[in-house]
Design a protein around this motif. Structure first.
Motif, PDB file in Angstrom:
ATOM      1  N   GLY A 136       0.812  -1.209   0.000  1.00  0.00           N
ATOM      2  CA  GLY A 136       0.000   0.000   0.000  1.00  0.00           C
ATOM      3  C   GLY A 136       0.846   1.260   0.000  1.00  0.00           C
ATOM      4  N   GLN A 137       1.966   1.232   0.721  1.00  0.00           N
ATOM      5  CA  GLN A 137       2.867   2.392   0.738  1.00  0.00           C
ATOM      6  C   GLN A 137       3.542   2.593  -0.605  1.00  0.00           C
ATOM      7  OE1 GLN A 137       5.225   1.095   4.058  1.00  0.00           O
ATOM      8  NE2 GLN A 137       4.018   2.235   5.563  1.00  0.00           N
ATOM      9  N   GLN A 138       3.905   1.501  -1.273  1.00  0.00           N
ATOM     10  CA  GLN A 138       4.482   1.613  -2.616  1.00  0.00           C
ATOM     11  C   GLN A 138       3.481   2.224  -3.583  1.00  0.00           C
ATOM     12  OE1 GLN A 138       6.229  -2.058  -4.024  1.00  0.00           O
ATOM     13  NE2 GLN A 138       7.225  -2.470  -2.070  1.00  0.00           N
ATOM     14  N   LEU A 160      -4.496  -1.277  -8.233  1.00  0.00           N
ATOM     15  CA  LEU A 160      -4.668  -1.973  -6.960  1.00  0.00           C
ATOM     16  C   LEU A 160      -4.659  -3.491  -7.097  1.00  0.00           C
ATOM     17  CD1 LEU A 160      -7.522   0.248  -5.466  1.00  0.00           C
ATOM     18  CD2 LEU A 160      -5.057   0.624  -5.417  1.00  0.00           C
ATOM     19  N   SER A 161      -4.362  -3.998  -8.279  1.00  0.00           N
ATOM     20  CA  SER A 161      -4.496  -5.437  -8.531  1.00  0.00           C
ATOM     21  C   SER A 161      -3.505  -6.277  -7.735  1.00  0.00           C
ATOM     22  CB  SER A 161      -4.336  -5.725 -10.024  1.00  0.00           C
ATOM     23  OG  SER A 161      -3.062  -5.300 -10.478  1.00  0.00           O
ATOM     24  N   ASN A 162      -2.396  -5.666  -7.274  1.00  0.00           N
ATOM     25  CA  ASN A 162      -1.388  -6.428  -6.528  1.00  0.00           C
ATOM     26  C   ASN A 162      -1.606  -6.404  -5.021  1.00  0.00           C
ATOM     27  OD1 ASN A 162       0.037  -7.094  -8.893  1.00  0.00           O
ATOM     28  ND2 ASN A 162       1.141  -5.164  -8.850  1.00  0.00           N
ATOM     29  N   ARG A 166      -8.594  -6.238   1.553  1.00  0.00           N
ATOM     30  CA  ARG A 166      -8.812  -5.175   2.533  1.00  0.00           C
ATOM     31  C   ARG A 166      -8.031  -3.923   2.170  1.00  0.00           C
ATOM     32  NH1 ARG A 166      -8.047  -5.746   9.107  1.00  0.00           N
ATOM     33  NH2 ARG A 166      -8.762  -3.634   9.648  1.00  0.00           N
ATOM     34  N   LEU A 167      -6.785  -4.091   1.730  1.00  0.00           N
ATOM     35  CA  LEU A 167      -5.961  -2.946   1.360  1.00  0.00           C
ATOM     36  C   LEU A 167      -6.471  -2.290   0.079  1.00  0.00           C
ATOM     37  CD1 LEU A 167      -3.591  -1.324   2.301  1.00  0.00           C
ATOM     38  CD2 LEU A 167      -2.058  -2.895   1.106  1.00  0.00           C
ATOM     39  N   ARG A 168      -7.010  -3.091  -0.838  1.00  0.00           N
ATOM     40  CA  ARG A 168      -7.600  -2.525  -2.065  1.00  0.00           C
ATOM     41  C   ARG A 168      -8.723  -1.558  -1.717  1.00  0.00           C
ATOM     42  NH1 ARG A 168      -7.402  -7.634  -4.499  1.00  0.00           N
ATOM     43  NH2 ARG A 168      -9.646  -7.902  -4.263  1.00  0.00           N
ATOM     44  N   MET A 169      -9.590  -1.971  -0.787  1.00  0.00           N
ATOM     45  CA  MET A 169     -10.707  -1.115  -0.403  1.00  0.00           C
ATOM     46  C   MET A 169     -10.209   0.179   0.228  1.00  0.00           C
ATOM     47  SD  MET A 169     -13.957  -2.036   2.064  1.00  0.00           S
ATOM     48  CE  MET A 169     -14.338  -3.456   1.025  1.00  0.00           C
ATOM     49  N   GLN A 170      -9.199   0.069   1.070  1.00  0.00           N
ATOM     50  CA  GLN A 170      -8.642   1.256   1.720  1.00  0.00           C
ATOM     51  C   GLN A 170      -8.012   2.196   0.695  1.00  0.00           C
ATOM     52  OE1 GLN A 170      -5.718   0.363   4.755  1.00  0.00           O
ATOM     53  NE2 GLN A 170      -4.856   2.424   4.649  1.00  0.00           N
TER      54      GLN A 170
END
Length: 344
Positions: A136-138, A160-162, A166-170
């Motif tokens: 997510g930081q990258q 966001l595919s990688n 949960r992180l995709r939604m954020q």
């Protein structure tokens, strides 16, 4: 900046990947290109960015034709699927890369990079290297790098595919927050219908290099223009109605839907799972037997065998109202707003 694509056609080795592709976007609009792999989404994005040249058509930004401009001359920000960050550079230098190439002064670079890192909530990470960051930081670094040059247009190619679910939604919420704050015209490419529906002002549904439908997420879901669009935007039950051969002719509770049967016409019927109503009423005109139950947290999916149809049916019920058991025989009804017919 207003973006217009007029009749864009692109071929690779004689195969047409985009055919007469035309869209028009207003300033500050977030538009999602949605479709299956190979439908031409990323090709359209690369043509807008200037990495590919179309065979036919025009790309216009703020009423100016930009097809002959290089990617650098178009002032477009692009976030790639794999982020394309430089592993040998720290966060600051990754974000500052475009400014250094444009020969900005050091003081200006420092101020602009600090503003961008604050915008993507990475202040304090300036000296870290890419391998020291989470996914997510990258993604935030890649977004900051694309925004630091103040682009007229932001392009995101499945960014966001990688990431995990949960992180995709954020992160998609973060992208919308930043896009709204900057008022930046944005095109977002994805094959994830939930992602497109949750962030877009408008969705462009693509198939085989052509546009199937353009509209708001709500309009496309409620009023799909074809069985393909209905099937790509959410789950559906697809029924083929042939009055001469099939027993599927009457759906309880759907006014006026008998016209195909009365005329002897074939039709395709699309039923949303949430439009299927289940009850223990023995007097229902249509019944089904539960053959499979799938618990999905907030909802439960019931897969029903319909003896009268020779076809199964999927019903979606809120978890708090789902108390049926495997093998139970239930009455079936339908909510008209979730049923559509398409003539064959």
């Amino acid at each position: 900046m207003k973006l217009e694509l007029k009749g864009i056609t692109k071929k690779f080795s004689g195969k047409t990947v985009l055919k007469k592709f035309s869209i028009s976007m207003e300033k500050a609009e977030l538009c999602c290109l949605l479709g299956p792999s190979g439908c031409g989404k990323s090709t359209a994005l690369k043509i807008i960015a200037g990495f590919l040249k179309q065979d036919e058509g025009e790309v216009c930004l703020n009423r100016q034709e930009i097809s002959l401009l290089t990617p650098q001359e178009r002032n477009v920000g692009l976030v790639f699927q794999n982020y394309a960050l430089f592993p040998h550079l720290n966060v600051f230098d990754n974000v500052a890369y475009g400014l250094k190439r444009r020969k900005w002064r050091k003081k200006q670079i420092l101020q602009q990079v600090e503003e961008m890192l604050d915008l993507v909530q990475l202040d304090g990470f300036e000296r870290r290297y890419i391998h020291e960051l989470s996914g997510g930081q990258q993604q935030r670094v890649a977004l900051a790098r694309s925004l630091v040059t103040s682009p007229d247009l932001l392009l995101l190619d499945e960014p966001l595919s990688n990431l995990d679910a949960r992180l995709r939604m954020q992160m998609r919420n973060e992208i919308v927050r930043i896009q709204r704050k900057l008022g930046l015209t944005t095109i977002y490419v994805t094959h994830d219908q939930e992602e497109a529906m949750s962030i877009a002002d408008r969705v462009v549904v693509m198939n085989n290099g052509m546009i199937e439908q353009i509209g708001s997420p709500r309009d496309i879901y409620k009023e799909p223009s074809s069985p393909f669009v209905a099937g790509f935007i959410g789950r559906i039950n697809l029924l083929k109605i042939d009055p001469e051969r099939d027993r599927i002719s009457v759906l309880p509770g759907i006014p006026g839907q008998n016209r195909h049967s009365a005329r002897g016409e074939k039709a395709t019927c699309i039923i949303r799972p949430e439009a299927v109503e289940l009850s223990s009423d023995p007097n229902s005109s249509l019944h089904g037997i539960i053959k499979e139950i799938t618990f999905l947290g907030s909802v439960v999916h019931y897969h029903l065998e319909i003896p009268d149809w020779d076809q199964d049916l999927l019903a979606e019920v809120p978890a708090l109202k789902a108390g049926y058991r495997l093998g139970q025989k239930l009455g079936i009804g339908f909510i008209p707003e979730g049923v559509r017919f398409f003539e064959q």
